[in-house]
Design a protein around this motif. Structure first.
Motif, PDB file in Angstrom:
ATOM      1  N   GLN B  27       0.844  -1.205   0.000  1.00 59.07           N
ATOM      2  CA  GLN B  27       0.000   0.000   0.000  1.00 59.07           C
ATOM      3  C   GLN B  27       0.876   1.251   0.000  1.00 59.07           C
ATOM      4  O   GLN B  27       1.771   1.396   0.824  1.00 59.07           O
ATOM      5  N   ASN B  28       0.567   2.175  -0.903  1.00 55.41           N
ATOM      6  CA  ASN B  28       1.324   3.421  -1.013  1.00 55.41           C
ATOM      7  C   ASN B  28       1.117   4.308   0.208  1.00 55.41           C
ATOM      8  O   ASN B  28       0.072   4.270   0.854  1.00 55.41           O
ATOM      9  N   VAL B  29       2.137   5.132   0.474  1.00 49.93           N
ATOM     10  CA  VAL B  29       2.080   6.080   1.588  1.00 49.93           C
ATOM     11  C   VAL B  29       1.484   7.390   1.088  1.00 49.93           C
ATOM     12  O   VAL B  29       1.843   7.872   0.008  1.00 49.93           O
ATOM     13  N   GLY B  30       0.595   7.973   1.860  1.00 48.75           N
ATOM     14  CA  GLY B  30       0.022   9.270   1.507  1.00 48.75           C
ATOM     15  C   GLY B  30      -1.328   9.456   2.160  1.00 48.75           C
ATOM     16  O   GLY B  30      -1.967   8.482   2.581  1.00 48.75           O
ATOM     17  N   SER B  31      -1.776  10.705   2.241  1.00 55.34           N
ATOM     18  CA  SER B  31      -3.081  10.964   2.845  1.00 55.34           C
ATOM     19  C   SER B  31      -4.192  10.461   1.925  1.00 55.34           C
ATOM     20  O   SER B  31      -3.993  10.300   0.719  1.00 55.34           O
ATOM     21  N   GLY B  32      -5.346  10.212   2.509  1.00 50.44           N
ATOM     22  CA  GLY B  32      -6.468   9.707   1.726  1.00 50.44           C
ATOM     23  C   GLY B  32      -6.219   8.314   1.183  1.00 50.44           C
ATOM     24  O   GLY B  32      -6.627   7.981   0.068  1.00 50.44           O
ATOM     25  N   GLY B  33      -5.580   7.466   1.970  1.00 45.61           N
ATOM     26  CA  GLY B  33      -5.268   6.110   1.527  1.00 45.61           C
ATOM     27  C   GLY B  33      -6.528   5.260   1.363  1.00 45.61           C
ATOM     28  O   GLY B  33      -7.493   5.381   2.125  1.00 45.61           O
ATOM     29  N   LEU B  34      -6.508   4.404   0.352  1.00 46.93           N
ATOM     30  CA  LEU B  34      -7.633   3.495   0.091  1.00 46.93           C
ATOM     31  C   LEU B  34      -7.086   2.254  -0.600  1.00 46.93           C
ATOM     32  O   LEU B  34      -6.234   2.368  -1.484  1.00 46.93           O
ATOM     33  N   ILE B  35      -7.546   1.099  -0.182  1.00 47.13           N
ATOM     34  CA  ILE B  35      -7.216  -0.147  -0.893  1.00 47.13           C
ATOM     35  C   ILE B  35      -8.524  -0.831  -1.267  1.00 47.13           C
ATOM     36  O   ILE B  35      -9.464  -0.877  -0.455  1.00 47.13           O
ATOM     37  N   LEU B  77     -10.950  -0.769   2.072  1.00 51.08           N
ATOM     38  CA  LEU B  77     -10.537  -0.290   3.395  1.00 51.08           C
ATOM     39  C   LEU B  77      -9.950   1.098   3.234  1.00 51.08           C
ATOM     40  O   LEU B  77      -9.003   1.292   2.458  1.00 51.08           O
ATOM     41  N   GLU B  78     -10.516   2.056   3.958  1.00 51.10           N
ATOM     42  CA  GLU B  78      -9.978   3.418   3.948  1.00 51.10           C
ATOM     43  C   GLU B  78      -8.859   3.527   4.973  1.00 51.10           C
ATOM     44  O   GLU B  78      -8.901   2.896   6.021  1.00 51.10           O
ATOM     45  N   ASN B  79      -7.885   4.350   4.663  1.00 49.17           N
ATOM     46  CA  ASN B  79      -6.719   4.563   5.523  1.00 49.17           C
ATOM     47  C   ASN B  79      -6.108   3.242   5.990  1.00 49.17           C
ATOM     48  O   ASN B  79      -5.957   3.001   7.197  1.00 49.17           O
ATOM     49  N   PRO B  80      -5.760   2.372   5.054  1.00 45.35           N
ATOM     50  CA  PRO B  80      -5.195   1.065   5.422  1.00 45.35           C
ATOM     51  C   PRO B  80      -3.763   1.217   5.915  1.00 45.35           C
ATOM     52  O   PRO B  80      -3.124   2.253   5.698  1.00 45.35           O
ATOM     53  N   PRO B  81      -3.234   0.175   6.552  1.00 48.36           N
ATOM     54  CA  PRO B  81      -1.818   0.187   6.896  1.00 48.36           C
ATOM     55  C   PRO B  81      -0.983   0.316   5.616  1.00 48.36           C
ATOM     56  O   PRO B  81      -1.359  -0.250   4.589  1.00 48.36           O
ATOM     57  N   THR B  82       0.109   1.053   5.699  1.00 46.22           N
ATOM     58  CA  THR B  82       0.946   1.246   4.512  1.00 46.22           C
ATOM     59  C   THR B  82       2.075   0.218   4.474  1.00 46.22           C
ATOM     60  O   THR B  82       2.340  -0.475   5.450  1.00 46.22           O
ATOM     61  N   GLY B  83       2.720   0.125   3.302  1.00 43.58           N
ATOM     62  CA  GLY B  83       3.790  -0.835   3.130  1.00 43.58           C
ATOM     63  C   GLY B  83       3.249  -2.183   2.705  1.00 43.58           C
ATOM     64  O   GLY B  83       2.084  -2.316   2.325  1.00 43.58           O
ATOM     65  N   SER B  84       4.114  -3.205   2.754  1.00 41.11           N
ATOM     66  CA  SER B  84       3.723  -4.546   2.319  1.00 41.11           C
ATOM     67  C   SER B  84       2.978  -5.272   3.428  1.00 41.11           C
ATOM     68  O   SER B  84       3.518  -5.481   4.518  1.00 41.11           O
ATOM     69  N   ASN B  85       1.754  -5.635   3.153  1.00 45.16           N
ATOM     70  CA  ASN B  85       0.913  -6.373   4.095  1.00 45.16           C
ATOM     71  C   ASN B  85       0.160  -7.460   3.346  1.00 45.16           C
ATOM     72  O   ASN B  85       0.095  -7.453   2.114  1.00 45.16           O
TER      73      ASN B  85
END
Lengths: 94, 221
Positions: B27-35, B77-85
């Motif tokens: 998951q990319n880093v930044g505000s308004g995260g969404l996966i 999922l809004e505002n998910p954990p960032t990085g590899s998960n």
């Protein structure tokens, strides 16, 4: 999509598959070689026994009694950074 | 509003061979995260839940396409954990047919907007989705026959991935980076022959801070 993740498929427990990512490649020839070997082995077994597996008349463990694991390369990603995988340049490295 | 920024993509078309499947995704880093995650598989079992990085995802829809023998689902999922998960999707029982998985990250997103689903209809399958300003549209289709285009809007072919779940699945089509103006957006999906479904979901842009003109200023003299 730029990269293919290579996964090791093995038996988990008595009747499930376990997939572990073991490397990546951007070489389509390596991808094809891995997937053709998968299709001719586990893929063939699953295709021939799908209904029996669903009805539990056959266990996938019977396939792994003779083959400890197979590889598959059917995950595509556009960015490999951050996945902590090593590049595979030859199937013999697996 | 500002257009969502497209992030990392992961596609997979493997057989789970169990009652769940794990898929790594960064998951990319930044505000308004969404996966978001789109799935399609045989309807022999159903989707029971999904998590990303151990956090429960929201199921937007799950639909049984009985005519195709397939079950399609969308989780986010809004505002998910960032990085590899790990994105884990759970099933009601063991799935021995191939699963189509498409995972896409966004930043600068305001979440999920409108979503509509249309079952099998003769090619070309035309539909529409009403969206807000600066939104993107994600689209997916399923058919017995090979899928030949995903058009967002109609007339503009978008790239997609073709998966085989013992049916043909087009997944991953999304609007161009500029996004849409508010209104009804015409969409089209085509196959070589026969019927195909057309599911579409709006990815909202993030709301820009509003300048009310009443800001307080402090001056130190």
């Amino acid at each position: 999509m730029g990269y293919y993740v290579i996964s090791k498929i093995e038996l988990e427990g008595s009747d499930s598959l376990k997939s572990t990512d073991v490397g990546y490649t951007s070489d389509v020839d390596i991808v094809n070689e891995i997937n053709e070997a998968y299709d001719a082995s586990l893929g063939l077994f699953l295709g021939e026994n799908r209904t029996k597996l669903e009805l539990r008349l056959v266990s996938v463990s019977s396939f792994f009694s003779e083959t400890p694991y197979v590889n598959e390369a059917r995950t595509e990603v556009d960015e490999i950074e951050g996945l902590s995988l090593s590049e595979i340049n030859n199937v013999n490295e697996l | 509003m500002a257009v969502p920024i497209k992030g990392n993509v992961t596609n997979n078309n493997s057989t789970p061979g169990g009652n769940f499947r794990n898929q790594a995704h960064n998951q990319n880093v930044g505000s308004g995260g969404l996966i978001v995650a789109q799935f399609c598989m045989s309807n022999s079992v159903s989707y029971s839940s999904a998590t990303y990085g151990g956090v429960a995802m929201t199921q937007l829809y799950q639909i049984n396409r009985s005519g195709l023998g397939q079950r399609m689902a969308f989780f986010y999922l809004e505002n998910p954990p960032t990085g590899s998960n790990t994105l884990r999707v759970n099933f009601s029982g063991s799935q021995w047919n191939p699963l189509s998985t498409h995972i896409r990250s966004f930043t600068n997103s305001g979440g999920i907007g409108n979503s509509l689903r249309s079952g099998g209809s003769a090619t070309p399958h035309n539909a529409s989705l009403t969206v807000s300003d600066d939104s993107l549209i994600m689209m997916t289709s399923c058919s017995i026959n090979a899928i030949t285009s995903q058009q967002i809007p109609t007339g503009t072919n978008q790239s997609y991935t073709q998966h085989n779940t013992n049916r043909q699945v087009a997944t991953g089509a999304i609007s161009s980076n500029a996004g849409h103006s508010a209104g009804s957006i015409p969409l089209r999906a085509t196959a070589t022959f026969g019927n195909l479904s057309l599911d579409r979901t709006e990815i909202l842009g993030i709301s820009a801070p509003v300048d009310t003109g009443n800001a307080d200023f402090f001056m130190i003299l």
